[in-house]
Design a protein around this motif. Structure first.
Motif, PDB file in Angstrom:
ATOM      1  N   TRP A  81      -1.824  -5.797 -11.947  1.00 47.81           N
ATOM      2  CA  TRP A  81      -2.678  -6.327 -10.870  1.00 47.81           C
ATOM      3  C   TRP A  81      -2.461  -5.613  -9.533  1.00 47.81           C
ATOM      4  N   TRP A  82      -1.428  -4.725  -9.477  1.00 46.65           N
ATOM      5  CA  TRP A  82      -1.240  -3.912  -8.272  1.00 46.65           C
ATOM      6  C   TRP A  82      -2.188  -2.709  -8.237  1.00 46.65           C
ATOM      7  N   LEU A  83      -2.659  -2.271  -9.412  1.00 40.51           N
ATOM      8  CA  LEU A  83      -3.383  -0.993  -9.485  1.00 40.51           C
ATOM      9  C   LEU A  83      -4.719  -1.049  -8.740  1.00 40.51           C
ATOM     10  N   PRO A  84      -5.019  -0.012  -7.952  1.00 45.64           N
ATOM     11  CA  PRO A  84      -6.291   0.002  -7.216  1.00 45.64           C
ATOM     12  C   PRO A  84      -7.478  -0.190  -8.142  1.00 45.64           C
TER      13      PRO A  84
ATOM     14  N   SER B 162       0.841  -1.207   0.000  1.00 43.38           N
ATOM     15  CA  SER B 162       0.000   0.000   0.000  1.00 43.38           C
ATOM     16  C   SER B 162       0.875   1.256   0.000  1.00 43.38           C
ATOM     17  N   VAL B 163       2.042   1.190   0.635  1.00 38.89           N
ATOM     18  CA  VAL B 163       2.907   2.367   0.754  1.00 38.89           C
ATOM     19  C   VAL B 163       3.426   2.804  -0.612  1.00 38.89           C
ATOM     20  N   ASP B 164       3.847   1.846  -1.426  1.00 42.19           N
ATOM     21  CA  ASP B 164       4.333   2.187  -2.760  1.00 42.19           C
ATOM     22  C   ASP B 164       3.246   2.878  -3.573  1.00 42.19           C
ATOM     23  N   LEU B 165       2.033   2.323  -3.500  1.00 43.83           N
ATOM     24  CA  LEU B 165       0.935   2.916  -4.256  1.00 43.83           C
ATOM     25  C   LEU B 165       0.620   4.318  -3.739  1.00 43.83           C
ATOM     26  N   GLU B 166       0.621   4.475  -2.425  1.00 46.03           N
ATOM     27  CA  GLU B 166       0.326   5.797  -1.840  1.00 46.03           C
ATOM     28  C   GLU B 166       1.351   6.837  -2.296  1.00 46.03           C
ATOM     29  N   ASN B 167       2.627   6.470  -2.244  1.00 46.02           N
ATOM     30  CA  ASN B 167       3.659   7.420  -2.648  1.00 46.02           C
ATOM     31  C   ASN B 167       3.500   7.825  -4.103  1.00 46.02           C
TER      32      ASN B 167
ATOM     33  N   SER C  48      -3.929   6.134 -14.699  1.00 45.82           N
ATOM     34  CA  SER C  48      -2.990   6.330 -15.824  1.00 45.82           C
ATOM     35  C   SER C  48      -1.710   7.005 -15.343  1.00 45.82           C
ATOM     36  N   PHE C  49      -1.842   7.841 -14.315  1.00 42.33           N
ATOM     37  CA  PHE C  49      -0.660   8.522 -13.784  1.00 42.33           C
ATOM     38  C   PHE C  49       0.335   7.529 -13.177  1.00 42.33           C
ATOM     39  N   ILE C  50      -0.169   6.521 -12.481  1.00 38.67           N
ATOM     40  CA  ILE C  50       0.764   5.615 -11.775  1.00 38.67           C
ATOM     41  C   ILE C  50       1.027   4.320 -12.539  1.00 38.67           C
ATOM     42  N   ALA C  51       0.237   4.049 -13.559  1.00 40.19           N
ATOM     43  CA  ALA C  51       0.323   2.747 -14.232  1.00 40.19           C
ATOM     44  C   ALA C  51       1.729   2.385 -14.711  1.00 40.19           C
ATOM     45  N   PRO C  52       2.512   3.347 -15.246  1.00 38.55           N
ATOM     46  CA  PRO C  52       3.819   2.944 -15.776  1.00 38.55           C
ATOM     47  C   PRO C  52       4.729   2.331 -14.720  1.00 38.55           C
ATOM     48  N   ARG C  53       4.454   2.565 -13.416  1.00 37.60           N
ATOM     49  CA  ARG C  53       5.387   2.125 -12.381  1.00 37.60           C
ATOM     50  C   ARG C  53       5.014   0.797 -11.734  1.00 37.60           C
TER      51      ARG C  53
END
Lengths: 567, 567
Positions: free
Chosen positions: B519-522, B461-466, B510-515
């Motif tokens: 299956w991690w994406l909320p 969750s921390v990686d996604l939050e950042n 779309s902003f975070i998808a490249p990283r």
């Protein structure tokens, strides 16, 4: 009420594990001897390795030594110069639960044998350049079971128990699980220089080694971090090279070792080529470096030492003139530090305190003192009756010290008179006479035995020497006591002039007179070609005193009037 | 074989003696509350004193407390903000052999009373701004014998046992001979934030306090020296303000305390006016500072912070975006550090390693990790079966820690399941999920309880939050698990937008998808006005989970397709 923190022991293996797991890529550079030139002088070869490889080899050395049947507390001696191999021993020997015993290579072979026998060393690591000593050492030290030769030799040495260190390390299994160590177990030992009586062994613990590294690393001490490159010119055979090999490893600094190449030109070149940021050595080394820097600058080809932040000077006092010369002529900062074999060694460092302009005279005066304590070290002054004296910057007293990396006794319980209790706490008597001021700056006035007692008052030979050595024609100076029928003792200056120069007693006295009470000024000056220096680079005043004790001012270069005590 | 070093104990009085004998002239500056303005907001008054005066008053406090009949190990609580008076308690209470118990002022009064009773505190030092709580505290804590009020009150508080701290200190005799202390005696204690169950007490020892200061001071840690001016914004009631009051005193750095004034403008002004070189706080503080620095720069009146070398950030992870923003927009360097109440707190610091260009993307990526251990701290990773995991920078595992300033138990033996043995050594289970890489960089992925377990795999969750918080429209974000019939759990993003801004789920994804792997994406995003924050500034994910556990992606802002596990 006890706290509930883990009882994790402070041990050398934690330092070894740091370079293995965090700093494996950081370099260790060593100047080794590749051969001899036509004049028989050693020719350097630059060797590069990494902390990762050093850690691997240190763990193999540890495993190999235990494989020889050594058990916890056994001593492993080194007769070695500064190099990566010596660093491997620094880390590997204590990590095996054994005791690293560094022996001063400048001692007479008989003294070396005496020390090896006294410490009961079972293994000796000896530098290839000293391999010729092996037969004599083996003959004198029958209990030495194994000798490992550091670096290649022209041909194998066909003696039982003698083998090549590199091969031994390669063929040994790495120790991956360290023995259970108590932080008060012995990690290393070093003998005092023994200017009086036999040398005495100081046994450092794992705890003292780790604490010394932690306390000496910060800004106002050695200022070591991962980005630094450190060149310890101070020999690894003497008080753990001021702890630098351990401190640098703990914080990941690159290390550079000069081996046998400690002349001004070699040092200056190494400082420049390896972009050294911190270096450490005795005043003699810096005198040589200063001459070389001056020469190069005058020749219009100055060395480029822009990243060199700190030259640490210790072992004996650096005169203010030297500190000023480095700063003003080369923009280089000498940091005076003080300690003894019995103190691991770091006791004090003499930076400029907050609030004092670094370019002021006050700053240079303070920097020429020994400085303030590093954390956990306490100093005090005692009079002849053992009473504490004021810290007023003027009152001279016997300097005593305590701290977790200060000896509480010598090996085998010798020299007990140096250790004593005061108000229920243990202290070590340094044998120095010093002052302490309101800010904590300590200033050594003399060795107690070198102090000149004139008419019941004390005169500091060190202060006089520093003042005289600031004279442009003086190379080296020792001030000693000569017997005097009226005042008991009077100061005599023994001076070696710089090559091709001369100086008179009157010139020296007028040069230093503004700084001293009249009755402090030497009654006479002896010019000589050489002053005897001992194995740790200190002037052998005992020899000078034997020679000049009955010298009279009437037979000197000049015959001044009887001392004027009006001031 | 034991070494022969002195058995000098590592104790807090050695720190007190250093500021008294070496740094007496160095300043301590505190922002106190002079009164209230018309809106009821506190008005600051700047108080200046010196280490010499702090030392004198700390020794008087020590003498006074012993004069009240307190004996070794008794607890003295503080409910206080950062100020010179709190510093006096930091130094004076442990030097009397008593235990400094700092209590979190942000807790609910009932929790405060619970903690005071649990610790069995006999004395409480309470800040004047909290004086209104005194009757309730007295009623709830009958064993509290004495309450000393820090700072003036409009009128005296006419309750038995309540008195003015300054008067008490002035009227007490200074303690000049410290009690015999074992370094494993308790020096201080602090309760965990207790997001699960009751708070638990961590009892620091004199040894752990001294070692923590020594190990955290060098260059690659806090980098503290006498010339520094340090502003610890991190509260002194929380894990000893990361040890800074002790570390600064040990090395003579000037200290600046902001008291209740922690808003961006107050902090920026204090940094500028006192020429602060090092400051420390949680990310929330630096968010406020960043906004103020941006505002001032845009207004053409930037703050002058040329001497500010290091902003230390800890408590929770600083997003890479924040580190970049400070560096690129203001030339200021954030150093991420990590620790816990149970670790004193310093465990790791995240500088740029040697050999990595400080302006490279790699450097910023590393700086956003929690970093490498300070000396004497060991980390490792375990899987669910208690087996060690590789340090490859990828494998996630339960983070465990050991070291001489890590707890081996909680007060009164509670919470034993957090402490365990592995290969004969004691470890503490941090409750965090992390990775460790080949160079030793530790990167926290999540609290174990916050980790999202989706289809048998872990999502941090921390990686996604950042990543989400780097979006320009996002103010705060928490990613939590929502129940999912197919995958057990799926990530849900809970987001507060910046004032006046909005954002959609699709934009964020779309902003975070490249990283991230797909299956991690909320699966969904909830926009909300507020996210609950606990007393130590951390997001209360438990509350969010209670609220959104049964949230379904079908009721979200958008309804994405079922997660694609093809990557």
């Amino acid at each position: 009420m006890q706290g509930n923190m883990m009882d994790v022991q402070l041990t050398v293996p934690t330092i070894l594990e740091r370079i293995r797991t965090q700093y494996a890529g950081r370099e260790v550079v060593s100047l080794l001897v590749a051969g001899r030139d036509e004049q028989g002088n050693p020719v350097p070869h630059k060797h590069r390795t990494t902390y990762g490889q050093v850690a691997d080899r240190a763990r193999r050395l540890a495993g190999g030594l235990l494989g020889l049947g050594l058990t916890k507390g056994d001593r492993v001696a080194t007769l070695a110069v500064n190099s990566f191999r010596h660093l491997e021993a620094y880390l590997g020997v204590p990590s095996a639960g054994l005791v690293l015993h560094t022996v001063n290579i400048r001692l007479h072979p008989e003294q070396i044998a005496w020390i090896l026998n006294h410490a009961e060393d079972r293994v000796l690591l000896i530098e290839n350049v000293f391999a010729a000593m092996i037969p004599a050492i083996k003959a004198a030290c029958p209990h030495l079971e194994h000798i490992l030769v550091l670096g290649p030799t022209p041909q194998p040495i066909p003696l039982p128990g003698v083998r090549d260190y590199d091969t031994f390390v390669q063929e040994s299994e790495a120790l991956t699980r360290y023995p259970d160590l108590d932080e008060r177990d012995a990690a290393a030992m070093c003998y005092t220089s023994g200017t009086t009586g036999n040398p005495k062994g100081v046994v450092y613990t794992h705890r003292s080694t780790v604490l010394h590294s932690l306390a000496s690393a910060p800004k106002d001490g050695l200022n070591v971090g991962e980005a630094d490159t450190v060149l310890p010119i101070v020999p690894m055979f003497h008080v753990n090279a001021w702890g630098l090999p351990y401190t640098c490893a703990m914080y990941g600094a690159k290390q550079v070792y000069a081996g046998v190449f400690a002349d001004g030109r070699s040092v200056a070149t190494l400082l420049q080529d390896e972009a050294v940021t911190i270096t450490a050595g005795v005043p003699t080394i810096w005198m040589g470096l200063l001459a070389e820097l001056d020469r190069a600058a005058q020749a219009g080809q100055p060395y480029v030492l822009g990243g060199l932040e700190r030259l640490i000077v210790g072992g004996s006092a650096a005169p203010e003139a030297m500190i000023r010369a480095f700063q003003t002529r080369h923009g280089l900062s000498l940091l005076q530090a003080w300690g003894m074999t019995e103190t691991h060694p770091l006791g004090t460092a003499s930076g400029v305190p907050y609030g004092v302009d670094a370019s002021s005279d006050e700053a240079f005066t303070l920097r020429a003192k020994q400085g303030r304590t590093v954390p956990l070290i306490e100093l005090d002054l005692l009079d002849d009756q053992g009473q504490r004296l004021p810290h007023d910057g003027k009152t001279m007293g016997r300097l005593i010290i305590r701290g977790p990396w200060v000896a509480s006794s010598y090996f085998k319980g010798e020299g007990q008179s140096n250790f004593f209790d005061l108000d229920g706490q243990g202290w070590f008597d340094t044998g120095d006479i010093a002052t302490l001021d309101e800010r904590g700056y300590m200033h050594i006035q003399d060795r107690a035995k070198d102090l000149i007692k004139s008419g019941g008052e004390w005169i500091s030979s060190v202060d006089l020497e520093n003042a005289i050595m600031a004279h442009p024609a003086v190379n080296l100076c020792a001030v000693i006591a000569m017997d005097d029928p009226k005042w008991d003792e009077r100061p005599l200056a023994v001076v070696t002039p710089k090559p091709g120069q001369s100086v008179t007693h009157d010139e020296l006295i007028s040069f230093i007179a503004p700084r001293f009470a009249k009755w402090w000024l030497p009654d006479a000056t002896v010019l000589t070609d050489s002053i005897p220096i001992g194995a740790t680079g200190k002037i052998l005043k005992r020899e000078l005193r034997d020679q000049y004790r009955s010298y009279s001012s009437t037979q000197g270069l000049v015959t001044p009037a009887a001392p004027d005590r009006s001031e």
